[in-house]
Design a protein around this motif. Structure first.
Motif, mmCIF file in Angstrom:
data_model
loop_
_atom_site.group_PDB
_atom_site.id
_atom_site.type_symbol
_atom_site.label_atom_id
_atom_site.label_comp_id
_atom_site.label_asym_id
_atom_site.label_seq_id
_atom_site.Cartn_x
_atom_site.Cartn_y
_atom_site.Cartn_z
ATOM 1 N N LYS A 37 100.641 36.441 -45.930
ATOM 2 C CA LYS A 37 100.811 37.683 -45.156
ATOM 3 C C LYS A 37 99.600 37.938 -44.261
ATOM 4 O O LYS A 37 99.744 38.368 -43.106
ATOM 5 C CB LYS A 37 101.022 38.860 -46.102
ATOM 6 N N LEU A 38 98.411 37.692 -44.806
ATOM 7 C CA LEU A 38 97.200 37.856 -43.999
ATOM 8 C C LEU A 38 97.192 36.866 -42.838
ATOM 9 O O LEU A 38 96.842 37.219 -41.703
ATOM 10 C CB LEU A 38 95.960 37.658 -44.875
ATOM 11 N N GLN A 39 97.594 35.637 -43.142
ATOM 12 C CA GLN A 39 97.704 34.624 -42.095
ATOM 13 C C GLN A 39 98.708 35.061 -41.032
ATOM 14 O O GLN A 39 98.465 34.947 -39.819
ATOM 15 C CB GLN A 39 98.150 33.295 -42.729
ATOM 16 N N LEU A 40 99.833 35.600 -41.471
ATOM 17 C CA LEU A 40 100.874 36.046 -40.545
ATOM 18 C C LEU A 40 100.380 37.207 -39.675
ATOM 19 O O LEU A 40 100.688 37.270 -38.482
ATOM 20 C CB LEU A 40 102.116 36.464 -41.326
ATOM 21 N N SER A 41 99.605 38.104 -40.267
ATOM 22 C CA SER A 41 99.059 39.229 -39.497
ATOM 23 C C SER A 41 98.129 38.735 -38.402
ATOM 24 O O SER A 41 98.136 39.251 -37.271
ATOM 25 C CB SER A 41 98.311 40.192 -40.434
ATOM 26 N N GLN A 56 94.588 26.003 -43.726
ATOM 27 C CA GLN A 56 93.538 25.470 -42.870
ATOM 28 C C GLN A 56 94.069 24.344 -41.986
ATOM 29 O O GLN A 56 93.735 24.254 -40.790
ATOM 30 C CB GLN A 56 92.377 24.957 -43.716
ATOM 31 N N ALA A 57 94.932 23.500 -42.530
ATOM 32 C CA ALA A 57 95.518 22.409 -41.756
ATOM 33 C C ALA A 57 96.408 22.958 -40.639
ATOM 34 O O ALA A 57 96.420 22.439 -39.508
ATOM 35 C CB ALA A 57 96.329 21.488 -42.673
ATOM 36 N N VAL A 58 97.177 24.016 -40.952
ATOM 37 C CA VAL A 58 98.022 24.646 -39.934
ATOM 38 C C VAL A 58 97.161 25.202 -38.800
ATOM 39 O O VAL A 58 97.432 25.006 -37.616
ATOM 40 C CB VAL A 58 98.880 25.767 -40.562
ATOM 41 N N ASN A 59 96.095 25.923 -39.177
ATOM 42 C CA ASN A 59 95.215 26.532 -38.168
ATOM 43 C C ASN A 59 94.473 25.487 -37.354
ATOM 44 O O ASN A 59 94.219 25.685 -36.161
ATOM 45 C CB ASN A 59 94.218 27.470 -38.855
ATOM 46 N N ASP A 60 94.109 24.373 -38.001
ATOM 47 C CA ASP A 60 93.411 23.310 -37.264
ATOM 48 C C ASP A 60 94.294 22.732 -36.164
ATOM 49 O O ASP A 60 93.817 22.437 -35.056
ATOM 50 C CB ASP A 60 92.990 22.198 -38.228
ATOM 51 N N LEU A 61 95.598 22.571 -36.451
ATOM 52 C CA LEU A 61 96.507 22.048 -35.437
ATOM 53 C C LEU A 61 96.667 23.052 -34.295
ATOM 54 O O LEU A 61 96.632 22.680 -33.116
ATOM 55 C CB LEU A 61 97.871 21.732 -36.047
ATOM 56 N N ASP A 62 96.805 24.338 -34.642
ATOM 57 C CA ASP A 62 96.918 25.363 -33.600
ATOM 58 C C ASP A 62 95.672 25.396 -32.722
ATOM 59 O O ASP A 62 95.756 25.477 -31.490
ATOM 60 C CB ASP A 62 97.139 26.741 -34.236
ATOM 61 N N THR A 63 94.517 25.310 -33.376
ATOM 62 C CA THR A 63 93.257 25.333 -32.628
ATOM 63 C C THR A 63 93.165 24.143 -31.682
ATOM 64 O O THR A 63 92.735 24.280 -30.526
ATOM 65 C CB THR A 63 92.063 25.318 -33.588
#
Length: 484
Positions: free
Chosen positions: A226-230, A429-436
């Motif tokens: 949920k925090l990630q989604l926010s 973290q892996a999801v965010n790394d790809l987005d970054t």
């Protein structure tokens, strides 16, 4: 049962991994209902519809009249004078008439004059008249039109410089317009990535909540997602506003109203600057509009020194003419006279002229120094820009590699998480790394194109005067250096 759930989850996460960097079906359908505006079409609409271009070019229309305003007129001047003269002591009155024609030939300095005058005088009760013709030729200051011809060259250079500067202004604005398109494309793609990431995190939250209901996931895992989604939603809101702001600027530039929603198309593929910087800069100093302007400024400054030096000479006119005088209006009982002489006008000590001459000499030296300083400033500026372009090329390659690596890592981490080999934090973290990595690729890509536009602008290759139509401000942009 647990193995079945893990298998389904692994498939879901793997699909999510790939879907995070491709368009969703909804996005594809959305694109079909929008107008795709290519880069070339955008430039055409901008240069055709944006009146900023017209406003820049309209200054050129007044340059046609610059010489007419500053060089002495070569018009034929007609003088007519009629007055009624009274002689109270002689109890008589008589009209007096004067006619005159004169013409100046500014490029030789020669002045021709014709005059006719008739009327009474105090010493005679009868009417008298005279006709005269004269030529005045300067032989010192402005000798045979020397100063005027210098002025003509100076004004010609000023017109050329002004035309170059108008093209410079046109080019600067066009560069800004092109940059807007790259920003628009960057914002659009960032928005696509943010939407895709937000949608995938929504699916992840649904999955985690299902796992919690089956006592597979903990409440803390749900809160983490949920925090990630926010965070994803917050970024999406910011990028939506940023995209809409840029879209409004695009619409303002092309004067787009009451049409389909427009979206950008990927601009042309870029290529590297092939030749060395030293070769490009040497070519720039020989052929560019900037250095043509600098050379014209130096020439103009030298001519102004020569003209001010000529103004130090005395004004000496050689005069020659013919005069005939007689009685009555028809010049009866005429007397003829030929004359020749010299007229001199010489101010002492010539304080103003000497001051103007000394100032022009100082300005001439200043212009030379300015040219040298501009050369070194441009060398430094272009050299740094060249290095920055090379750096962006490398960063784009690295960004592509990072996307490929981050995609592979996310695929593996999805599988590892489904089997409980890693924590949810590792997967997030892996999801965010790809987005970054994807955001970084878009940013470097847009920045690279903007740098190439800046390179073309500074080296005067973005616009050529022959490609500008003054009627509606259309322009043909030569992208040969950056288009494959």
């Amino acid at each position: 049962m647990k193995r079945s759930i893990r298998f389904i989850l692994m498939i879901f996460l793997t699909v999510s991994c790939f879907s995070s960097f491709v368009f969703s079906q909804e996005e594809i359908n959305e694109r079909e209902h929008k107008r795709i505006l290519s880069f070339d079409d955008f430039i055409y609409l901008a240069t055709t519809n944006d009146t900023e271009f017209e406003q820049i070019l309209i200054d050129e229309l007044s340059l046609v009249y610059k010489k007419a305003l500053q060089i002495s007129a070569k018009d034929i001047v007609l003088l007519v004078k009629q007055q009624h003269e009274m002689f109270p002591s002689q109890n008589r009155e008589s009209p007096n008439t004067a006619l005159g024609l004169s013409k100046l030939f500014p490029y030789t300095g020669t002045k021709f004059s014709l005059s006719y005058e008739a009327g009474s005088s105090i010493g005679s009760s009868s009417n008298s008249s005279n006709f005269s013709f004269s030529i005045a030729q300067p032989i010192a200051e402005n000798a045979f039109g020397y100063s005027t011809r210098l002025l003509d060259k100076i004004i010609g250079l000023e017109i050329d410089i002004a035309k170059h500067q108008i093209v410079e202004a046109y080019e600067d604005y066009l560069a800004a317009v092109m940059t807007v398109y790259y920003t628009w494309y960057e914002d659009y793609n960032n928005l696509i990535i943010a939407r895709s990431s937000y949608e995938q995190n929504l699916k992840l939250l649904d999955n985690i909540e299902e796992r919690q209901n089956e006592n597979i996931a903990l409440p803390v895992d749900v809160n983490k997602v949920k925090l990630q989604l926010s965070s994803k939603k917050e970024k999406l809101i910011k990028l939506e506003e940023q995209y809409k702001n840029t879209l409004n600027i695009v619409k303002q530039i092309i004067r787009y109203v009451n049409g389909k929603t427009i979206i950008p198309e990927e601009p042309f593929k870029y290529t590297s600057l092939e030749e060395s910087f030293e070769y490009k800069f040497e070519k720039f100093t020989k052929e560019s509009r900037t250095f043509k302007i600098l050379r014209k400024l130096e020439e103009k400054s030298s001519l102004e020194v020569a003209r001010d030096a000529n103004d130090l000479l005395p004004s000496i006119d050689f005069l020659v003419g013919y005069k005939v005088a007689g009685e009555k209006y028809r010049i009866e009982d005429e007397d003829n006279m030929l004359f020749a002489g010299v007229s001199i006008e010489w101010p002492f000590p010539g304080q103003v002229e000497k001051a103007e001459y000394e100032i022009s000499r100082i300005e001439d030296k200043k212009t030379g120094l300015s040219t040298k300083n501009t050369y070194h400033k441009l060398w430094s500026q272009l050299s740094n820009l060249y290095l920055e372009i090379e750096k962006k090329e490398q960063l784009i390659k690295i960004a592509n590699e990072k996307i490929e690596l981050a995609n592979g890592i996310l695929k593996d981490e999805a599988e590892n998480y489904s089997f409980g080999k890693i924590t949810l934090n590792d997967y997030i973290q892996a999801v965010n790394d790809l987005d970054t990595a994807r955001f970084s690729k878009i940013s470097h890509d847009a920045a690279y194109k903007k740098l190439l536009v800046e390179w073309l602008r500074l080296t005067d290759k973005l616009v050529e005067r022959k490609n500008i139509t003054n009627e509606i401000g259309k322009v043909k942009v030569d992208m040969s250096e950056i288009r494959k």
